[in-house]
Design a protein around this motif. Structure first.
Motif, PDB file in Angstrom:
ATOM      1  N   LYS A  16       0.867  -1.230  -0.104  1.00 29.93           N
ATOM      2  CA  LYS A  16       0.002   0.052  -0.084  1.00 29.93           C
ATOM      3  C   LYS A  16       0.747   1.115  -0.015  1.00 29.93           C
ATOM      4  CE  LYS A  16      -4.149  -1.915   2.300  1.00 29.93           C
ATOM      5  NZ  LYS A  16      -4.946  -1.707   3.611  1.00 29.93           N
ATOM      6  N   LYS A  17       0.469   2.283  -0.696  1.00 32.62           N
ATOM      7  CA  LYS A  17       1.156   3.574  -0.911  1.00 32.62           C
ATOM      8  C   LYS A  17       0.890   4.267   0.473  1.00 32.62           C
ATOM      9  CE  LYS A  17       1.510   3.617  -5.633  1.00 32.62           C
ATOM     10  NZ  LYS A  17       0.947   4.659  -6.915  1.00 32.62           N
ATOM     11  N   LYS A  18       1.958   4.934   1.107  1.00 32.24           N
ATOM     12  CA  LYS A  18       1.542   5.727   2.197  1.00 32.24           C
ATOM     13  C   LYS A  18       1.617   7.129   1.910  1.00 32.24           C
ATOM     14  CE  LYS A  18       3.679   2.635   5.605  1.00 32.24           C
ATOM     15  NZ  LYS A  18       4.759   2.526   6.888  1.00 32.24           N
TER      16      LYS A  18
END
Length: 116
Positions: A16-18
């Protein structure tokens, strides 16, 4: 040598992209987007909710004919043309459909005309 399943899992591992900062949507607020089918775009006489009581017997028979793929595709052809084609091919379409369409009291276009 490593097994292919281990290599594939490592290669396709999802991350997941933060994000930092930005705005977040409240889960309790309702969306104000319009429905996918705009009522203004529907042809005259067509409603979104078709209840059994709203449909006459003739229209019900024609819709069943439109939905029955045994008589071939119904897109791009009138109901009478589809009935005649099915008759030529020996598919024995219902005689009541021919009578309904030739009477002129019902729409000649199929249920899907203009929607696909």
């Amino acid at each position: 040598m490593a097994t292919p399943s281990k290599n594939m899992k490592a290669f396709y591992k999802q991350k997941k992209k933060k994000t930092t900062g930005g705005t977040t949507k409240s889960k309790s607020s309702k969306s104000t987007k319009p429905a996918a089918t705009d009522i203004a775009q529907l042809p005259h006489g067509v409603s979104l909710d078709l209840k059994d009581a709203d449909i006459e017997e003739e229209e019900r028979a024609l819709r069943e004919f439109d939905m029955n793929m045994a008589y071939g595709p119904c897109i791009g052809i009138t109901r009478l043309g589809r009935w005649e084609r099915a008759q030529r091919l020996g598919l024995n379409p219902p005689k009541e459909i021919e009578k309904l369409v030739k009477s002129g009291k019902v729409k000649l276009q199929s249920l899907f005309d203009g929607r696909m």
